[in-house]
Scaffold this active site. Structure first.
Site, short mmCIF file in Angstrom:
data_model
loop_
_atom_site.label_atom_id
_atom_site.label_comp_id
_atom_site.label_asym_id
_atom_site.label_seq_id
_atom_site.Cartn_x
_atom_site.Cartn_y
_atom_site.Cartn_z
N HIS A 152 -0.14 4.67 7.34
CA HIS A 152 0.57 5.20 6.17
C HIS A 152 1.07 6.62 6.35
O HIS A 152 0.43 7.43 7.02
CB HIS A 152 -0.36 5.14 4.95
CG HIS A 152 -0.86 3.77 4.66
ND1 HIS A 152 -2.13 3.34 5.02
CD2 HIS A 152 -0.24 2.71 4.08
CE1 HIS A 152 -2.27 2.08 4.67
NE2 HIS A 152 -1.15 1.67 4.10
N SER A 204 0.80 -1.23 0.00
CA SER A 204 0.00 0.00 0.00
C SER A 204 0.84 1.28 0.00
O SER A 204 0.34 2.35 -0.31
CB SER A 204 -0.93 0.02 1.21
OG SER A 204 -0.19 -0.12 2.41
N ASP A 259 -2.73 8.23 8.11
CA ASP A 259 -3.72 7.38 8.79
C ASP A 259 -2.96 6.48 9.77
O ASP A 259 -1.75 6.65 9.93
CB ASP A 259 -4.55 6.59 7.75
CG ASP A 259 -3.72 5.60 6.94
OD1 ASP A 259 -2.59 5.27 7.36
OD2 ASP A 259 -4.20 5.13 5.89
#
Length: 365
Positions: A333, A41, A330
């Site tokens: 990340h 991600s 978040d």
């Protein structure tokens, strides 16, 4: 009149020659033919949007709040991520998500690169692959082999070999494997942490060799960050401290990865690489936040609850207005601002952050 014509012609001659120089400079801004991205991600630019049953997605607000047009794109970020900034550095558009071409209506060319990265992916094929919630690294490399075949049909073998040898192959993966290990009693029963991180590094050799065998020569490989300092880990500790056990083993994995890369370089003829010590750069940012323009290094910007990490960055969450001074977007990340200084460090960084060379030097090899 003749004099006037002479001047006019001279002017046009001047324009033509100088415009040519200008257009030549424009193409020179492109430093490599293509950038091919593999990973999780941290570098996913929207592949997971195309996985119907995946829960690992970022195609909803408040993701993308600082992206052009403020749209969520599937990047796990408030804006651009490291894949975007790396493309920018080498003068290329961001490599498009592979699945946008296969499952979307994106007929774009793969000539300047493709991004295969998938949120949730690991070095090992984990449980989320079983449920088709992410594209495992092995599958990402298989997809690349198909792209490589397609390029050979378009350009011919020798042109593709030349193209591949000058392109960058970027690999950013491993965080999910560590999180999986410490979150799973099954995995911890099967092996001790040292065996596990050793196996991670050894397993990563396979995909790198596979890429090398298709003609890849220049690899950009990122070590793990201080993932024990992510808000999702800090929130588990009443004092908000980092999870030092996870950091310890992330660093141990990085040592193994560096050794593996050195071994591969001596084994594979013509292979070069730049290893990025993400851990050290993040550690430095946590210890000296002001030097990176940061003021908040513990709490996420988007989420709910303690450290904004009790609830992920869902549409029901709130988000901070000062995103540029947060280390984390978040609970997992980094922010766009963090991604930017990571890429600055890997591209032009000193030897204590990149070894045996930075990406600018790798391109010049």
């Amino acid at each position: 009149m003749a004099h006037h014509h002479f001047l006019k012609n001279l002017f046009f001659f001047f324009l033509l020659t100088h415009l040519n120089i200008f257009s030549f400079n424009l193409s020179k801004a492109q430093m490599v033919p293509a950038v091919y991205v593999f990973g999780d991600s941290l570098v996913d630019v929207g592949n997971n949007n195309y996985l119907p049953i995946s829960i690992t997605k970022a195609d909803f607000p408040h993701n993308g709040i600082d992206f052009p047009n403020r749209i969520p794109t599937g990047r796990f970020s408030n804006g651009k991520n490291t894949a975007d900034f790396l493309a920018e550095k080498v003068g290329l558009p961001t490599s498009p998500p592979y699945l946008s071409r296969i499952l979307g209506n994106n007929e774009g060319s793969f000539l300047t690169g493709v991004n295969f990265a998938s949120g949730g992916a690991g070095i090992f094929n984990g449980t989320d692959e079983k449920y088709q919630q992410s594209i495992p690294l092995t599958q990402q490399v298989e997809y690349y082999s198909m792209v490589h075949e397609e390029l050979i049909q378009q350009m011919g073998y020798s042109d593709v070999q030349n193209h591949s040898s000058k392109s960058l192959f970027v690999i950013v993966i491993g965080s999910n494997d560590i999180f999986d290990y410490f979150g799973s009693s099954d995995l911890r029963k099967k092996s001790n942490p040292q065996q596990y991180v050793d196996l991670m590094a050894i397993t990563l050799q396979g995909p790198i060799k596979q890429l090398y065998n298709t003609g890849a020569r220049k690899f950009v490989v990122a070590g793990l960050a201080q993932i024990g300092c992510s808000p999702t880990q800090r929130v588990k500790n009443q004092t908000g401290k980092c999870n030092e056990e996870i950091n310890y083993w992330s660093r141990k994995y990085n040592q193994g990865l560096k050794t593996i890369m050195q071994d591969l370089k001596s084994e594979l003829n013509g292979m070069s690489y730049s290893y990025f010590d993400t851990f050290s750069v993040m550690q430095n940012a946590i210890q000296n936040p002001a030097s990176y323009g940061l003021t908040e290094i513990k709490s996420a910007c988007c989420g709910l609850g303690t450290l904004m990490a009790m609830v992920p960055c869902l549409p029901i969450a709130t988000y901070c207005s000062n995103r540029g001074d947060h280390l984390f977007w978040d609970p997992y990340h980094p922010t766009e601002a963090t991604a930017r200084f990571f890429v600055d460090a890997i591209f032009d960084g000193p030897l204590n952050y990149t070894s045996p060379m930075n990406v600018r030097q790798l391109i010049a090899v």
